[in-house]
Every structure is written in structure tokens, then in C-alpha cells.
Write a protein that holds these residues in place. Structure first.
Motif, PDB file in Angstrom:
ATOM      1  N   GLU A 174      14.290  67.559 -23.035  1.00 40.24           N
ATOM      2  CA  GLU A 174      13.426  66.677 -23.767  1.00 40.24           C
ATOM      3  C   GLU A 174      13.872  66.171 -25.080  1.00 40.24           C
ATOM      4  N   SER A 175      15.298  66.511 -25.369  1.00 37.93           N
ATOM      5  CA  SER A 175      15.908  65.968 -26.707  1.00 37.93           C
ATOM      6  C   SER A 175      16.051  64.492 -26.451  1.00 37.93           C
ATOM      7  N   GLY A 176      15.833  63.689 -27.485  1.00 34.58           N
ATOM      8  CA  GLY A 176      15.902  62.368 -27.536  1.00 34.58           C
ATOM      9  C   GLY A 176      14.891  61.526 -28.169  1.00 34.58           C
ATOM     10  N   VAL A 177      15.087  60.162 -27.986  1.00 38.78           N
ATOM     11  CA  VAL A 177      13.961  59.420 -28.567  1.00 38.78           C
ATOM     12  C   VAL A 177      12.930  59.048 -27.701  1.00 38.78           C
ATOM     13  N   HIS A 178      11.551  59.463 -27.975  1.00 41.53           N
ATOM     14  CA  HIS A 178      10.502  59.071 -27.293  1.00 41.53           C
ATOM     15  C   HIS A 178       9.804  58.040 -28.043  1.00 41.53           C
ATOM     16  N   ARG A 179       9.366  56.893 -27.057  1.00 39.31           N
ATOM     17  CA  ARG A 179       8.745  55.575 -27.445  1.00 39.31           C
ATOM     18  C   ARG A 179       7.270  55.576 -26.973  1.00 39.31           C
ATOM     19  N   VAL A 180       6.537  55.123 -27.927  1.00 32.00           N
ATOM     20  CA  VAL A 180       5.143  54.636 -27.542  1.00 32.00           C
ATOM     21  C   VAL A 180       4.768  53.431 -27.665  1.00 32.00           C
ATOM     22  N   GLN A 181       3.852  53.026 -26.783  1.00 32.78           N
ATOM     23  CA  GLN A 181       3.492  51.484 -26.923  1.00 32.78           C
ATOM     24  C   GLN A 181       1.860  51.730 -26.803  1.00 32.78           C
ATOM     25  N   ARG A 182       1.323  51.263 -27.804  1.00 31.48           N
ATOM     26  CA  ARG A 182      -0.200  51.369 -28.028  1.00 31.48           C
ATOM     27  C   ARG A 182      -1.009  50.481 -29.016  1.00 31.48           C
ATOM     28  N   GLU A 300      19.309  58.633 -27.971  1.00 31.52           N
ATOM     29  CA  GLU A 300      19.184  58.246 -26.861  1.00 31.52           C
ATOM     30  C   GLU A 300      17.747  58.162 -26.388  1.00 31.52           C
ATOM     31  N   ARG A 301      17.243  57.018 -26.057  1.00 36.20           N
ATOM     32  CA  ARG A 301      15.905  56.426 -25.771  1.00 36.20           C
ATOM     33  C   ARG A 301      15.906  57.002 -24.414  1.00 36.20           C
ATOM     34  N   ILE A 302      14.870  58.262 -24.244  1.00 36.04           N
ATOM     35  CA  ILE A 302      14.776  58.713 -22.799  1.00 36.04           C
ATOM     36  C   ILE A 302      13.484  58.637 -22.259  1.00 36.04           C
ATOM     37  N   ARG A 303      12.250  58.357 -23.042  1.00 43.18           N
ATOM     38  CA  ARG A 303      10.973  58.059 -22.215  1.00 43.18           C
ATOM     39  C   ARG A 303      10.107  57.187 -23.116  1.00 43.18           C
ATOM     40  N   THR A 304       9.261  56.489 -22.192  1.00 43.93           N
ATOM     41  CA  THR A 304       8.305  55.619 -22.870  1.00 43.93           C
ATOM     42  C   THR A 304       6.861  55.988 -22.379  1.00 43.93           C
ATOM     43  N   TYR A 305       6.006  55.946 -23.373  1.00 38.52           N
ATOM     44  CA  TYR A 305       4.405  56.504 -23.097  1.00 38.52           C
ATOM     45  C   TYR A 305       3.769  55.055 -23.406  1.00 38.52           C
ATOM     46  N   ASN A 306       3.266  54.464 -22.306  1.00 38.09           N
ATOM     47  CA  ASN A 306       2.712  53.176 -22.355  1.00 38.09           C
ATOM     48  C   ASN A 306       1.163  53.450 -22.169  1.00 38.09           C
ATOM     49  N   PHE A 307       0.339  53.444 -23.484  1.00 37.58           N
ATOM     50  CA  PHE A 307      -1.295  53.711 -23.475  1.00 37.58           C
ATOM     51  C   PHE A 307      -2.251  52.658 -22.552  1.00 37.58           C
ATOM     52  N   PRO A 308      -1.737  51.405 -22.843  1.00 37.80           N
ATOM     53  CA  PRO A 308      -2.488  50.032 -22.131  1.00 37.80           C
ATOM     54  C   PRO A 308      -2.388  50.491 -20.619  1.00 37.80           C
ATOM     55  N   GLN A 309      -1.094  50.818 -19.887  1.00 35.08           N
ATOM     56  CA  GLN A 309      -0.959  50.955 -18.731  1.00 35.08           C
ATOM     57  C   GLN A 309      -1.357  52.420 -18.209  1.00 35.08           C
ATOM     58  N   GLY A 310      -1.446  53.320 -18.908  1.00 29.60           N
ATOM     59  CA  GLY A 310      -1.746  54.544 -18.559  1.00 29.60           C
ATOM     60  C   GLY A 310      -0.345  55.281 -17.988  1.00 29.60           C
ATOM     61  N   VAL A 312       3.584  56.749 -18.002  1.00 23.52           N
ATOM     62  CA  VAL A 312       4.782  57.626 -18.672  1.00 23.52           C
ATOM     63  C   VAL A 312       6.115  57.241 -17.646  1.00 23.52           C
ATOM     64  N   THR A 313       7.079  56.491 -18.405  1.00 21.61           N
ATOM     65  CA  THR A 313       8.278  56.442 -17.665  1.00 21.61           C
ATOM     66  C   THR A 313       9.579  57.287 -18.114  1.00 21.61           C
ATOM     67  N   ASP A 314      10.464  57.808 -17.550  1.00 28.04           N
ATOM     68  CA  ASP A 314      11.502  58.554 -17.957  1.00 28.04           C
ATOM     69  C   ASP A 314      12.580  57.706 -17.538  1.00 28.04           C
ATOM     70  N   HIS A 315      13.427  57.202 -18.515  1.00 27.31           N
ATOM     71  CA  HIS A 315      14.391  56.193 -18.095  1.00 27.31           C
ATOM     72  C   HIS A 315      15.789  56.755 -17.528  1.00 27.31           C
ATOM     73  N   ARG A 316      15.783  58.213 -17.637  1.00 27.26           N
ATOM     74  CA  ARG A 316      16.904  58.540 -17.114  1.00 27.26           C
ATOM     75  C   ARG A 316      17.047  58.694 -15.729  1.00 27.26           C
ATOM     76  N   ILE A 317      15.878  58.987 -15.111  1.00 27.59           N
ATOM     77  CA  ILE A 317      15.796  59.089 -13.625  1.00 27.59           C
ATOM     78  C   ILE A 317      14.849  58.116 -13.064  1.00 27.59           C
ATOM     79  N   GLY A 318      14.295  56.975 -13.911  1.00 27.62           N
ATOM     80  CA  GLY A 318      13.882  56.024 -13.381  1.00 27.62           C
ATOM     81  C   GLY A 318      12.346  56.426 -12.630  1.00 27.62           C
ATOM     82  N   SER A 326      -2.695  63.355 -18.619  1.00 29.10           N
ATOM     83  CA  SER A 326      -2.627  64.644 -18.201  1.00 29.10           C
ATOM     84  C   SER A 326      -1.247  65.092 -18.818  1.00 29.10           C
ATOM     85  N   ILE A 327      -0.326  64.168 -19.002  1.00 29.41           N
ATOM     86  CA  ILE A 327       1.035  64.757 -19.427  1.00 29.41           C
ATOM     87  C   ILE A 327       0.892  65.004 -20.988  1.00 29.41           C
ATOM     88  N   LEU A 328       0.063  64.270 -21.698  1.00 27.46           N
ATOM     89  CA  LEU A 328      -0.147  64.302 -23.205  1.00 27.46           C
ATOM     90  C   LEU A 328      -0.882  65.554 -23.565  1.00 27.46           C
TER      91      LEU A 328
END
Length: 355
Positions: A174-182, A300-310, A312-318, A326-328
């Protein structure tokens, strides 16, 4: 692999014999080490014994294939035993992969708001809630070390000690940068904003791991206070420890006891110094401890949480999951399981094996 499994089985028997020795129970450190090693070896030994049983069944069925009266039944047993052997061989291959020596440790979880102002702090608070709920679902114990909040209830930064079986092995990715779009609550125009928060997962270091000279510490006390003047403590129980050689600063004001705050702050400082040493060794060896799923670098940016589209994308494994609520709410297992699998696959690839 077979020789290695035999060695492990013998070691397991030796450890069980040690537990029968009354002298072991009189030595707390030895008892802890023996029980920990037994627990680590148990799944390997169980799978090895199951494989031996399946192998014996396969060999017995194979002998009966030449008997015309029993051939049909023997073929069914042979096919089932052969499939079980293959499954257990794959399981044993994974179990024998080199493990992270820190997997058994507790965790110091640190979250800091990043770019995005108040919205970033609110997102950091969301992440803190997510990890707290995940820890609770695992039966782990969470203890706040330090929490700096904003006027609107966001989190500027926090440190939390998470204690429980498998805490580091599950959270280390879980270490890294978590990005949110909302759309922020403070946004009247309905525009989507992007902000970020940083997560660091440190293995809790023990005193034997890091030697700290008391002369290298500057310890300051001050009065605790919360956002808006809440939780003001009339005594100077809050602690700030500065490690002079590195400039690392740790604060703790969660407890009303100065002694307890100092103890917690020292745990965090020890863990940060331990993580620094691990990073230095990694760099020297030019090998990443977390390989495929990222170095754990906080930049390192590792994950994006996009609220409008509901989503969550983990960029390391696509991996993209359309279950943000549920995730939050602590439902992290699907993400973490995928990261663990990717890490195992990379280790197998590097070792020339196959999943």
C-alpha cells in the motif's frame, strides 16, 4: 525441491520436540522464536504430507490399471490423484518462494495529505478510515500514535500502529501515492478535482533491530491540542523526538501520559530508521524487495480512486474494480490478493519457475 521439503519436515519435528522442553517455556525470547518458526513452516509441512498421500494414492491406482476388472475404477482414482499431486506441487512451489523476513511484523502506517489542499486532507481521512476498517475486519488492533487534523475534519498527517497476524504481509503493497478524482464538497461548480495523499507502510522494528544512542535524541515536551482547540491537555504530555544524525522528527500526543507518548514515538522512530536501512541495502544490492508490484517508494503513484465512475485502478498491475464504496469501507482483499499473486508470479519468473 524434494530434498528441501524433507529438510523442512525434519526441522518442523525438531521444533515440536523443543516445545516439549520445559526449559523453552522459561525463555520468553526462545519460545517466541520457536512458535513463530513453527507457524511459518506449518503450511509447508501440511502441503508436503498431503502431497505424499496423493502420490501414494496415484502409485497404488497406477498398479491397478493393469487389472481388467478394476481398470475403470483405478483410472478414475489415478486421474484424481494425479490432479491433486499437480495442484499440491504448484502450492508447494509458491510456499517455498523466498519470503519477506518482515512479513510477521506489525505495521506503522503513516498517511500524509499532498497536493490539493483541504480536499487532499479529506481524502487522507478517507484512507485512514479505509485502513482502519480493513484492520478491524482482520481482527487487528489499531492504535493512533499521532493525528493532525484540519478544521473540516481532514487529516494533515497521522501515524497508526497496527498489530496483528499478517499485518505487514498484507499491507506492505500500500506504500505510495494514492490519487483521488471527485467533486469536492466545497466545489460549487460541480467540477472534478484531482488530489493525492501519501501512504507509507513501515514494518515495526524491535529494539534488537535498531540501536539508538540516547545522546542522538533531542526530546521536547509540549501541550497536546486538537483542531479548533479540542482535546487540550493542561499538562505537557505530548512528545517530540528529533533524531539528530538523520533529522527525523516524530511526534506523539495521543496519550495523556508522557511516558506512553514517548514509548509510541520511539516505536515510530525505530521503524523509520529500520526502513531507511532496508532501503539502503536494497539500493546497494540493486534489487527491489517488492519487485513487480512496485518499490514502495512514497513518490510512486500506485492507485486512483475515481468517484464519478465508481472505480478504483491499481496502476502497478493494471487492475480496475468498479466497487469504490466497498473498497473504501475496508474491502481491500480483492486488490491485495491480486498484488500478492503478481508478486509471487514475478518471483517465480525470476526463479525460472511457473505458476
Amino acid at each position: 525441491m524434494l530434498e528441501k521439503l524433507k529438510e523442512i519436515a525434519l526441522r518442523y519435528e525438531d521444533l515440536q520436540a523443543q516445545l516439549a522442553d520445559p526449559g523453552v517455556y522459561g525463555d520468553a525470547v526462545r519460545l517466541r522464536n520457536v512458535t513463530r518458526e513453527l507457524k511459518e513452516l506449518e503450511p509447508v509441512v501440511a502441503a508436503y504430507h498431503a502431497w505424499k498421500t496423493a502420490k501414494a494414492s496415484r502409485e497404488d491406482a497406477e498398479k491397478l490399471l493393469h487389472d481388467p476388472d478394476l481398470r475403470e475404477l483405478a483410472q478414475e482414482e489415478f486421474t484424481a490423484a494425479k490432479a491433486e499431486c499437480e495442484r499440491l506441487e504448484r502450492e508447494l512451489t509458491l510456499l517455498l518462494l523466498p519470503g519477506d523476513p518482515n512479513d510477521h511484523r506489525n505495521v506503522i502506517l503513516e498517511i500524509r495529505s499532498g497536493v490539493g489542499g483541504e480536499e487532499s486532507a479529506l481524502f487522507a481521512g478517507t484512507l485512514l478510515r479505509m485502513y482502519t476498517m480493513y484492520a478491524q475486519s482482520k481482527g487487528w488492533r489499531c492504535e493512533t500514535v499521532n493525528l493532525s487534523e484540519t478544521e473540516l475534519g481532514g487529516v494533515k498527517e497521522c501515524s497508526v500502529l497496527i498489530e496483528g497476524e499478517g499485518a505487514f504481509s498484507r499491507l506492505k503493497f500500500e506504500s505510495g501515492v494514492h490519487r483521488v478524482q471527485r467533486v469536492p464538497e466545497t466545489e460549487s461548480g460541480g467540477r472534478i478535482h484531482t488530489s493525492a495523499a501519501t501512504v507509507a507502510v513501515l514494518p515495526e522494528a524491535e529494539e534488537v533491530d535498531v540501536e539508538i544512542d540516547p545522546k542522538d535524541l533531542q526530546i521536547d515536551t509540549y501541550r497536546s491540542s486538537g483542531a479548533g482547540g479540542q482535546h487540550v491537555n493542561k499538562t505537557e504530555s505530548a512528545i517530540r523526538i528529533t533524531h539528530l544524525p538523520t533529522g527525523l522528527v516524530v511526534e506523539c500526543q495521543d496519550e495523556r501520559s508522557q511516558y506512553k507518548n514517548k514509548d509510541k514515538a520511539m516505536k515510530v522512530l525505530r521503524s523509520r530508521l529500520y526502513e531507511r536501512e532496508l532501503a539502503r541495502r536494497e539500493e546497494a544490492e540493486a534489487a527491489s524487495r517488492r519487485s513487480q508490484v512496485g518499490s514502495g517508494d512514497r513518490s510512486e503513484r500506485i492507485r486512483t480512486y475515481n468517484f464519478p465512475q465508481g472505480r478504483v485502478t491499481d496502476h502497478r498491475i493494471g487492475l480496475t474494480l468498479y466497487k469504490i464504496d466497498s473498497i473504501l469501507n475496508g474491502g481491500l482483499d480483492e486488490l491485495i490478493d491480486a498484488l500478492v499473486t503478481a508478486d509471487q508470479a514475478e518471483k517465480l519468473r525470476q526463479g525460472g519457475g511457473e505458476v
